[in-house]
Scaffold this active site. Structure first.
Site, PDB file in Angstrom:
ATOM      1  N   SER A   1       0.857  -1.185   0.000  1.00 14.35           N
ATOM      2  CA  SER A   1       0.000   0.000   0.000  1.00 14.35           C
ATOM      3  C   SER A   1       0.888   1.227   0.000  1.00 14.35           C
ATOM      4  O   SER A   1       2.039   1.178   0.455  1.00 14.35           O
ATOM      5  CB  SER A   1      -0.896   0.021   1.245  1.00 14.35           C
TER       6      SER A   1
ATOM      7  N   TYR B   1      -2.286  -1.412   9.901  1.00  6.34           N
ATOM      8  CA  TYR B   1      -2.268  -1.478   8.438  1.00  6.34           C
ATOM      9  C   TYR B   1      -0.941  -0.946   7.902  1.00  6.34           C
ATOM     10  O   TYR B   1      -0.297  -1.572   7.056  1.00  6.34           O
ATOM     11  CB  TYR B   1      -3.430  -0.674   7.864  1.00  6.34           C
TER      12      TYR B   1
END
Length: 268
Positions: free
Chosen positions: A151, A179
């Site tokens: 990401s 995350y």
């Protein structure tokens, strides 16, 4: 150079927003695809898509929990039994926890149980699948390509102002520390694999997508888009070019790298 005819790709999280796009793109460029996902009903819907149904002999959907070592071993065995080999692994599966609201809990009150649950999917499963793919690549010879989906938040920290007034999946959202930490781990895990696997002809790279449109409210979309030089969020299909590049011989001299596909977000 982008022709994947004769290659076999295994995609985890295959029934999700990005995974389903990857499956369609790989099939359209000639690959056989093993689509792995924990959601059996979503896999069935994927199989029935017109673009995939036409390629039935080159598509196999397997429902599997990839945080379980035995299940991962069964997945790879079944894939090889069906298609004879594996040439590409796309570690795409990612978790938000079974409790989505808990996933977005502010850092000060974040649960260690949720942290571990997310890490299990985002990093543990990536390790298990990469290890299985690595062993298969070595046993069959000829190398292989591992593509880990990271990401943009595995590369840079988030601008928390973007999330003011956000609404998604039933409430406000943020970029949880778990995350960012897990996706940062994916980036460096990809580099490590690249160096370790080079002698076997195994390439390992990561793709770091920027924010993708998936039903966020207008306030979030506008705030995020204003932070991006191209002035908008990504569309799911815009990640497939990077996947096709890394899966194919077009990237035969590329390993240990992270392709950031973010509309320029990290450029300023």
């Amino acid at each position: 150079m982008f022709d994947l005819t004769g290659k076999v790709a295994l995609v985890t999280g295959a029934a999700g927003l990005l995974g389903s796009q990857f499956v369609e793109a790989l099939l359209s460029h000639g690959a056989a695809v093993v689509a792995a996902d924990i959601d059996e009903s979503a896999l069935e819907r994927l199989r029935l898509r017109e673009t995939i149904a036409r390629q039935g002999e080159r598509f196999q959907g397997i429902a599997v929990d990839i945080i379980q070592p035995n299940s991962v071993a069964d997945l790879f065995r079944d894939a090889v039994d069906r298609f004879g080999r594996i040439d590409v692994l796309i570690n795409n599966a990612a978790g938000k926890s079974a409790d989505v609201r808990a996933f977005f809990t502010p850092f000060e009150r974040y649960s260690l149980d949720i942290w571990r649950e997310v890490m299990a999917v985002n990093l543990d499963a990536a390790f298990l699948c990469a290890q299985a793919a690595f062993n298969q690549f070595v046993s069959q010879g000829g190398g292989g390509s591992i593509i880990n989906i990271a990401s943009v938040y595995g590369v840079v920290a988030s601008d928390n102002r973007i999330y003011e007034g956000s609404d998604y999946l039933g409430g406000p959202i943020n970029n949880p520390a778990v995350y960012a930490a897990s996706k940062g781990g994916v980036v460096n895990f990809s580099r490590w694999l690249a160096c370790y696997g080079a002698k076997h002809g195994i390439r390992s790279n990561a793709i770091a997508p920027g924010g993708v449109e998936s039903g966020q409210n207008q306030i979030f979309v506008e705030r995020y888009s204003n932070r991006v030089p191209l002035g908008r969020m990504a569309r799911p299909h815009e990640m497939t070019g990077a996947v096709l590049y890394l899966a194919s011989d077009a990237s035969s001299y590329m390993t240990g790298q992270t392709l950031v596909v973010d509309g320029g977000l990290t450029a300023w």
